[in-house]
Write a protein that holds these residues in place. Sequence first.
Motif, PDB file in Angstrom:
ATOM      1  N   SER A 135      39.542  75.681  26.600  1.00 17.05           N
ATOM      2  CA  SER A 135      38.522  74.947  25.844  1.00 17.05           C
ATOM      3  C   SER A 135      37.576  74.153  26.731  1.00 17.05           C
ATOM      4  O   SER A 135      36.564  73.619  26.254  1.00 17.05           O
ATOM      5  CB  SER A 135      39.204  73.992  24.863  1.00 17.05           C
ATOM      6  OG  SER A 135      39.880  72.952  25.577  1.00 17.05           O
ATOM      7  N   GLY A 136      37.919  74.040  28.009  1.00 12.89           N
ATOM      8  CA  GLY A 136      37.121  73.211  28.912  1.00 12.89           C
ATOM      9  C   GLY A 136      37.484  71.745  28.863  1.00 12.89           C
ATOM     10  O   GLY A 136      36.873  70.922  29.566  1.00 12.89           O
ATOM     11  N   ALA A 137      38.485  71.388  28.063  1.00 16.58           N
ATOM     12  CA  ALA A 137      38.837  69.970  27.889  1.00 16.58           C
ATOM     13  C   ALA A 137      39.358  69.348  29.180  1.00 16.58           C
ATOM     14  O   ALA A 137      39.073  68.183  29.473  1.00 16.58           O
ATOM     15  CB  ALA A 137      39.872  69.833  26.776  1.00 16.58           C
ATOM     16  N   LYS A 138      40.119  70.099  29.954  1.00 20.19           N
ATOM     17  CA  LYS A 138      40.642  69.546  31.205  1.00 20.19           C
ATOM     18  C   LYS A 138      39.504  69.109  32.124  1.00 20.19           C
ATOM     19  O   LYS A 138      39.506  67.982  32.648  1.00 20.19           O
ATOM     20  CB  LYS A 138      41.520  70.571  31.919  1.00 20.19           C
ATOM     21  CG  LYS A 138      41.931  70.126  33.317  1.00 20.19           C
ATOM     22  CD  LYS A 138      42.484  71.254  34.155  1.00 20.19           C
ATOM     23  CE  LYS A 138      42.554  70.849  35.615  1.00 20.19           C
ATOM     24  NZ  LYS A 138      43.063  71.914  36.488  1.00 20.19           N
ATOM     25  N   ASP A 139      38.527  69.975  32.331  1.00 19.94           N
ATOM     26  CA  ASP A 139      37.395  69.625  33.192  1.00 19.94           C
ATOM     27  C   ASP A 139      36.606  68.461  32.622  1.00 19.94           C
ATOM     28  O   ASP A 139      36.129  67.591  33.367  1.00 19.94           O
ATOM     29  CB  ASP A 139      36.476  70.834  33.371  1.00 19.94           C
ATOM     30  CG  ASP A 139      37.119  71.936  34.201  1.00 19.94           C
ATOM     31  OD1 ASP A 139      38.044  71.631  34.980  1.00 19.94           O
ATOM     32  OD2 ASP A 139      36.710  73.100  34.048  1.00 19.94           O
ATOM     33  N   ASN A 140      36.450  68.413  31.309  1.00 16.31           N
ATOM     34  CA  ASN A 140      35.735  67.295  30.687  1.00 16.31           C
ATOM     35  C   ASN A 140      36.476  65.979  30.882  1.00 16.31           C
ATOM     36  O   ASN A 140      35.851  64.927  31.036  1.00 16.31           O
ATOM     37  CB  ASN A 140      35.534  67.569  29.197  1.00 16.31           C
ATOM     38  CG  ASN A 140      34.490  68.646  28.942  1.00 16.31           C
ATOM     39  OD1 ASN A 140      33.611  68.888  29.768  1.00 16.31           O
ATOM     40  ND2 ASN A 140      34.594  69.312  27.803  1.00 16.31           N
ATOM     41  N   LEU A 141      37.811  66.034  30.876  1.00 15.40           N
ATOM     42  CA  LEU A 141      38.594  64.823  31.113  1.00 15.40           C
ATOM     43  C   LEU A 141      38.437  64.353  32.555  1.00 15.40           C
ATOM     44  O   LEU A 141      38.239  63.158  32.814  1.00 15.40           O
ATOM     45  CB  LEU A 141      40.062  65.094  30.802  1.00 15.40           C
ATOM     46  CG  LEU A 141      41.031  63.919  31.020  1.00 15.40           C
ATOM     47  CD1 LEU A 141      40.661  62.746  30.123  1.00 15.40           C
ATOM     48  CD2 LEU A 141      42.468  64.358  30.765  1.00 15.40           C
ATOM     49  N   ILE A 142      38.499  65.278  33.490  1.00 13.85           N
ATOM     50  CA  ILE A 142      38.326  64.919  34.898  1.00 13.85           C
ATOM     51  C   ILE A 142      36.963  64.282  35.133  1.00 13.85           C
ATOM     52  O   ILE A 142      36.837  63.306  35.884  1.00 13.85           O
ATOM     53  CB  ILE A 142      38.495  66.175  35.786  1.00 13.85           C
ATOM     54  CG1 ILE A 142      39.953  66.637  35.770  1.00 13.85           C
ATOM     55  CG2 ILE A 142      38.041  65.904  37.218  1.00 13.85           C
ATOM     56  CD1 ILE A 142      40.184  67.946  36.493  1.00 13.85           C
ATOM     57  N   THR A 172      43.020  61.237  24.766  1.00 12.26           N
ATOM     58  CA  THR A 172      43.414  61.503  23.382  1.00 12.26           C
ATOM     59  C   THR A 172      42.737  62.745  22.820  1.00 12.26           C
ATOM     60  O   THR A 172      43.189  63.312  21.830  1.00 12.26           O
ATOM     61  CB  THR A 172      43.076  60.301  22.477  1.00 12.26           C
ATOM     62  OG1 THR A 172      41.670  60.032  22.559  1.00 12.26           O
ATOM     63  CG2 THR A 172      43.852  59.063  22.923  1.00 12.26           C
ATOM     64  N   GLN A 173      41.656  63.178  23.467  1.00 10.92           N
ATOM     65  CA  GLN A 173      40.937  64.372  23.010  1.00 10.92           C
ATOM     66  C   GLN A 173      41.397  65.644  23.726  1.00 10.92           C
ATOM     67  O   GLN A 173      40.911  66.727  23.426  1.00 10.92           O
ATOM     68  CB  GLN A 173      39.431  64.175  23.231  1.00 10.92           C
ATOM     69  CG  GLN A 173      38.847  63.036  22.413  1.00 10.92           C
ATOM     70  CD  GLN A 173      37.431  62.692  22.840  1.00 10.92           C
ATOM     71  OE1 GLN A 173      37.198  62.071  23.866  1.00 10.92           O
ATOM     72  NE2 GLN A 173      36.469  63.136  22.035  1.00 10.92           N
ATOM     73  N   LEU A 174      42.300  65.500  24.651  1.00 13.69           N
ATOM     74  CA  LEU A 174      42.795  66.647  25.409  1.00 13.69           C
ATOM     75  C   LEU A 174      43.911  67.341  24.644  1.00 13.69           C
ATOM     76  O   LEU A 174      44.872  66.697  24.219  1.00 13.69           O
ATOM     77  CB  LEU A 174      43.316  66.189  26.767  1.00 13.69           C
ATOM     78  CG  LEU A 174      43.910  67.269  27.669  1.00 13.69           C
ATOM     79  CD1 LEU A 174      42.803  68.120  28.278  1.00 13.69           C
ATOM     80  CD2 LEU A 174      44.772  66.636  28.765  1.00 13.69           C
ATOM     81  N   PRO A 175      43.866  68.668  24.457  1.00 12.56           N
ATOM     82  CA  PRO A 175      44.993  69.374  23.844  1.00 12.56           C
ATOM     83  C   PRO A 175      46.240  69.256  24.728  1.00 12.56           C
ATOM     84  O   PRO A 175      46.189  69.536  25.930  1.00 12.56           O
ATOM     85  CB  PRO A 175      44.508  70.824  23.773  1.00 12.56           C
ATOM     86  CG  PRO A 175      43.018  70.751  23.842  1.00 12.56           C
ATOM     87  CD  PRO A 175      42.721  69.571  24.723  1.00 12.56           C
ATOM     88  N   THR A 176      47.334  68.828  24.136  1.00 13.22           N
ATOM     89  CA  THR A 176      48.595  68.693  24.871  1.00 13.22           C
ATOM     90  C   THR A 176      49.752  69.055  23.961  1.00 13.22           C
ATOM     91  O   THR A 176      49.618  69.092  22.737  1.00 13.22           O
ATOM     92  CB  THR A 176      48.799  67.244  25.370  1.00 13.22           C
ATOM     93  OG1 THR A 176      48.736  66.347  24.256  1.00 13.22           O
ATOM     94  CG2 THR A 176      47.769  66.856  26.407  1.00 13.22           C
ATOM     95  N   GLY A 177      50.892  69.289  24.577  1.00 13.29           N
ATOM     96  CA  GLY A 177      52.130  69.368  23.829  1.00 13.29           C
ATOM     97  C   GLY A 177      52.757  67.988  23.792  1.00 13.29           C
ATOM     98  O   GLY A 177      52.894  67.338  24.834  1.00 13.29           O
TER      99      GLY A 177
END
Length: 704
Positions: A176-183, A190-195
């Motif tokens: 989703s690109g969320a990891k790069d957006n978090l970095i 809280t917006q990052l998909p996680t288990g």
Amino acid sequence: MANYVVRTHAKHGKYVDIRDFKTATNTYNEAIAEALAAAHKEKAALYLTGTITITGAIEINAATKNVTGIFGDGMGKTKVLFTHKQTGVHNPESNATEPEKAGIWINGQNGKFVSDLSVQYKHTSTTDFYRAGQSYFGKVSGIVVNDADHTLISKVEVSGANRAGVLFTSTSAISSGAKDNLINGKITATQLPTGDNNKIIDSNLHHNRVAGVMVAFQKSFTAENNTLAWNGHEKDGGTGYGISLMAGSYNNGVTITGNTTNHNYRKGIDSHDGNNVVIKNNTLNGDRMYGIAVENRQFSMDKVTIQNNTIKQDPSFRLTRDDNTGVPDANSDYIGYRAIKLENKAQDWQKFINPKAGVFDISNNTISNLTDGTGITRAIEARNNEKDVSYTLNILNNKITGTSADNLIGVFGKSDNSRTASVETGPGTGTVRIRDNTMTVTKTNAAPIYIEEKQNANRLHGSIIIDKNNLTIDQAEGATKAVAVSSNAATVAVTYNTFNVGGGQPSQPVIRTTGTSKSYKGQLTVADNKFDTDSPAAFENGDWLKTEQITPPRVISNTHSEAAGIVGNNGATVASVAALKKAALLTEAVSAGTTPDESALGDTPSAGTVPTADIGTTTVSQTASENIVINTGTLAAASATDTPQAGSSGLAAGVLDSSNPVDLSNLGISTVEAIPTGTADQSYAASALAGSTVVQQEPAAVVL
């Protein structure tokens, strides 16, 4: 669909039995597909028994979302054997490669379980598991929990996977690109998909290529009471973890407790990226290069607790030749050993969004059988490469035993970005407490307690307290026998320790302190320590303590088992040592009715003699005042022969009774940063956080 019966299990509730779906004419792949469909319809679990051989994956996904879980008769009783031909290879540079569908998958579904069975990747060729020089080629794990919450993996055995026995991950965090957006600070954690709230317990993960358990993009994760053994490959130093938090993945709130590791080929317990990590009550036996190693690569780390672990080195379990790099260099971790290593910002060029001041605790651990080899061996190593904030490091109440090592406790700080031409600086030393540790090792090749801080911003910052430790070394062969500090700390206190150190050269210092701020000098206090060394003369001539670029040290109420006095204590000059020894000899001779042997004074300098030069690069100030403390038995004789100093009523009157403990508060020992008089350095605007002096930060762009 076959006829089947819905049964009830005392623990797992409703379930369907694989035997109702397997016939003489169908395969297990076909039987499992039917059984999962039935379990989905009935909102039941799938029960497996006997040996199940498959070529695909047993998957709970959106199409089978009502299946509650998968269970068997127990490890070794129910066996799931799967074959799979991997396509392509995993990319270890990005760690973004998706795992391949094989084994058992929980995919995007919450609240599921897998329990009481064994899973094994059956290789159809040797390259399914091992490829020379490729530590991380594998994409096949035994059990995968992907983008799922509240999953329980319990009482499973997994072996043979070319990646992890059990992998917890979120492929959508990357896709989703969320990891790069978090970095980059575009989203919050809280917006990052996680288990979330996943757990693995009571399981046996062994002989997997990369790790027994691998954890990526998890929050509130628990690994408890598992056995993690022989993961990796004997020819490869690049991988082989009991449990590992994957580099480049965001993990927050991880508890690893009550597990047993055994001879994993790289590390027993590893965290490459994680925060709020608790590692406690684990037993680690013979893991090849590290017992416990915690660091961070792409996300900031500010809280780690390593407590109550038992770690034993196996000195016969070493890598002599790596399948990729050949014979390891002496400085390579492939040939060295650390029982515990913690490193804040392992990649010093990284720039984190809103890093917080770190609080790191290493306490109540037992480290045994420590044995040096051809590489670097340390019991506890802590490193801080984060230049933007300060830290608090507590190394408390650990027990260390063995035959040999380099440093027993090593603390290192470095602020420079190794990828830039200019030298970057940071605040330097944080709040470091090394207290109540017991260390008993036959031989050390470097300073047993070693602290080195580099690239500070030419100022005083933080404090170091080395207190109530008990150190016993038969052969201290390093340039410094007990404590070496090179730091910009505002205060350094070495107090109430017992140093029983033998060996080495008589002129080698027991304590060495060097200030690294060029413009300002920190304060050193050495008080109430007990020394027992092979070289009492070093305490009588001043060689025991070497300092550079600090204010004149305050040395109070220390004792030595044999020395007549200790240069540096309580206000007397070095010349008094000769008088004390002479008085003691005279008293002894009169008592015995003999002539005193004044040749015993030959190794003590007379008044005005220059002390022996220091070892290494440290220099000695020849103008520094030098004092002694008097042993009780020679006090009376010394008073009769001493010449009072200016402003003193005599030597005896100026001596502090060594039986009275020192009130450190009266000595001015403090964890608050000392600001040199007259400085205009605005960087001294500081605030205290959790007892540590920290630099004020700019307003946070995003909270991780």
